[in-house]
Design a protein around this motif. Structure first.
Motif, PDB file in Angstrom:
ATOM      1  N   ARG A  58       0.854  -1.185   0.000  1.00  0.00           N
ATOM      2  CA  ARG A  58       0.000   0.000   0.000  1.00  0.00           C
ATOM      3  C   ARG A  58       0.899   1.248   0.000  1.00  0.00           C
ATOM      4  N   MET A  59       1.363   1.628  -1.177  1.00  0.00           N
ATOM      5  CA  MET A  59       2.396   2.662  -1.294  1.00  0.00           C
ATOM      6  C   MET A  59       1.879   4.058  -0.919  1.00  0.00           C
ATOM      7  N   GLU A  60       0.632   4.344  -1.263  1.00  0.00           N
ATOM      8  CA  GLU A  60       0.095   5.665  -0.907  1.00  0.00           C
ATOM      9  C   GLU A  60       0.073   5.853   0.602  1.00  0.00           C
ATOM     10  N   GLN A  61      -0.412   4.823   1.307  1.00  0.00           N
ATOM     11  CA  GLN A  61      -0.437   4.895   2.764  1.00  0.00           C
ATOM     12  C   GLN A  61       0.975   4.956   3.338  1.00  0.00           C
ATOM     13  N   ALA A  62       1.904   4.265   2.697  1.00  0.00           N
ATOM     14  CA  ALA A  62       3.294   4.300   3.152  1.00  0.00           C
ATOM     15  C   ALA A  62       3.863   5.704   3.017  1.00  0.00           C
ATOM     16  N   ARG A  63       3.594   6.348   1.878  1.00  0.00           N
ATOM     17  CA  ARG A  63       4.088   7.710   1.676  1.00  0.00           C
ATOM     18  C   ARG A  63       3.507   8.665   2.722  1.00  0.00           C
ATOM     19  N   GLU A  64       2.225   8.509   2.987  1.00  0.00           N
ATOM     20  CA  GLU A  64       1.589   9.376   3.990  1.00  0.00           C
ATOM     21  C   GLU A  64       2.236   9.193   5.367  1.00  0.00           C
ATOM     22  N   ILE A  76      11.234   8.641  -0.479  1.00  0.00           N
ATOM     23  CA  ILE A  76      11.573   8.701  -1.902  1.00  0.00           C
ATOM     24  C   ILE A  76      11.439   7.321  -2.537  1.00  0.00           C
ATOM     25  N   ASP A  77      11.926   6.290  -1.841  1.00  0.00           N
ATOM     26  CA  ASP A  77      11.826   4.924  -2.382  1.00  0.00           C
ATOM     27  C   ASP A  77      10.375   4.481  -2.543  1.00  0.00           C
ATOM     28  N   ALA A  78       9.483   5.048  -1.707  1.00  0.00           N
ATOM     29  CA  ALA A  78       8.061   4.698  -1.801  1.00  0.00           C
ATOM     30  C   ALA A  78       7.349   5.518  -2.873  1.00  0.00           C
ATOM     31  N   GLY A  79       8.116   6.373  -3.579  1.00  0.00           N
ATOM     32  CA  GLY A  79       7.533   7.158  -4.660  1.00  0.00           C
ATOM     33  C   GLY A  79       7.125   8.559  -4.263  1.00  0.00           C
ATOM     34  N   GLY A  80       7.506   8.989  -3.067  1.00  0.00           N
ATOM     35  CA  GLY A  80       7.146  10.322  -2.606  1.00  0.00           C
ATOM     36  C   GLY A  80       8.243  11.325  -2.885  1.00  0.00           C
ATOM     37  N   THR A  81       7.891  12.599  -2.775  1.00  0.00           N
ATOM     38  CA  THR A  81       8.846  13.689  -2.963  1.00  0.00           C
ATOM     39  C   THR A  81       8.835  14.562  -1.715  1.00  0.00           C
ATOM     40  N   PRO A  82       9.870  14.513  -0.916  1.00  0.00           N
ATOM     41  CA  PRO A  82       9.886  15.336   0.295  1.00  0.00           C
ATOM     42  C   PRO A  82       9.812  16.816  -0.051  1.00  0.00           C
ATOM     43  N   ALA A  83       9.099  17.569   0.752  1.00  0.00           N
ATOM     44  CA  ALA A  83       9.038  19.013   0.565  1.00  0.00           C
ATOM     45  C   ALA A  83      10.395  19.607   0.869  1.00  0.00           C
ATOM     46  N   GLN A 141       3.339  17.765   3.663  1.00  0.00           N
ATOM     47  CA  GLN A 141       3.015  16.416   3.210  1.00  0.00           C
ATOM     48  C   GLN A 141       3.602  16.189   1.832  1.00  0.00           C
ATOM     49  N   ALA A 142       4.126  14.969   1.602  1.00  0.00           N
ATOM     50  CA  ALA A 142       4.686  14.642   0.300  1.00  0.00           C
ATOM     51  C   ALA A 142       3.594  14.574  -0.739  1.00  0.00           C
ATOM     52  N   ARG A 143       3.992  14.824  -1.966  1.00  0.00           N
ATOM     53  CA  ARG A 143       3.006  14.728  -3.053  1.00  0.00           C
ATOM     54  C   ARG A 143       2.765  13.288  -3.414  1.00  0.00           C
TER      55      ARG A 143
END
Length: 214
Positions: free
Chosen positions: A169-175, A199-206, A212-214
């Protein structure tokens, strides 16, 4: 001085002496009781101090047995010393579980941590995180999330992200990773690792890691 005044003083003195005669036993008894209570309180404090010292020494011996990989001896020491109350009721199984992991028996460690009841409030989040990490490694991600409960400290949020990612569940992981970053102090050394996980979960740190990451 007038005769009446002398008589009044004499009468007052007699009343005082009479009161003392009538109440002397009670006064002396009250003093004696007070002294006994003070003495008893001191002895009780000495007893409690002795117990604390004995348990501290037993806990040291327990950890020495763990360091020697003698888990059975460690358990025996913990049981015989009564290390099942207060903060030791949380510390002992935490240390035992760590030794079980070192010995390659993660399932035993999971059972040890799962068996902790009425954990010390200061150690409860640590216990939950360690149990969750072991459950993730065992592929039991839903149990790991249940162990974490609603904890919102940075460490728990990071482990929550690990569980969600392990479950796909990558979206939840990023959150979860983004929330962990927001909860961490700017100087915390853990920030770098959490950013990498995000970043590895596909997020972009602010830019400031506080959004919150995009």
């Amino acid at each position: 001085m007038a005769v009446d005044e002398l008589l009044d003083e004499h009468e007052q003195g007699e009343r005082v002496r009479q009161w003392i005669r009538q109440n002397a036993i009670g006064v002396v008894g009250g003093i004696a009781v007070a002294l006994v209570l003070v003495y008893g309180w001191g002895k009780w404090q000495d007893h409690l101090h002795g117990q604390r010292v004995a348990k501290g020494e037993a806990y040291t011996a327990f950890n020495e047995a763990l360091a020697a990989d003698d888990l059975e001896q460690a358990r025996s020491l913990a049981d015989s010393a009564g290390l099942s109350e207060g903060v030791y009721a949380s510390l002992v199984p935490l240390d035992l579980a760590a030794a079980q992991v070192r010995a390659g028996d993660s399932e035993a460690a999971i059972a040890t941590l799962s068996g902790i009841r009425d954990a010390d409030p200061a150690l409860a989040p640590v216990i939950a995180r360690r149990l969750a990490v072991l459950l993730i490694d065992a592929g039991r991600t839903d149990e790991a999330l249940a162990a974490l409960g609603d904890a919102r400290d940075a460490g728990s949020l990071e482990v929550r992200g690990d569980a969600e990612r392990a479950a796909g569940r990558m979206e939840q992981a990023r959150e979860a990773y983004a929330a962990a970053l927001a909860a961490l102090d700017e100087t915390a050394p853990q920030r770098g690792l959490v950013r990498i996980k995000l970043i590895d979960a596909g997020g972009t740190p602010a830019a400031d890691d506080g959004e919150q990451a995009r």
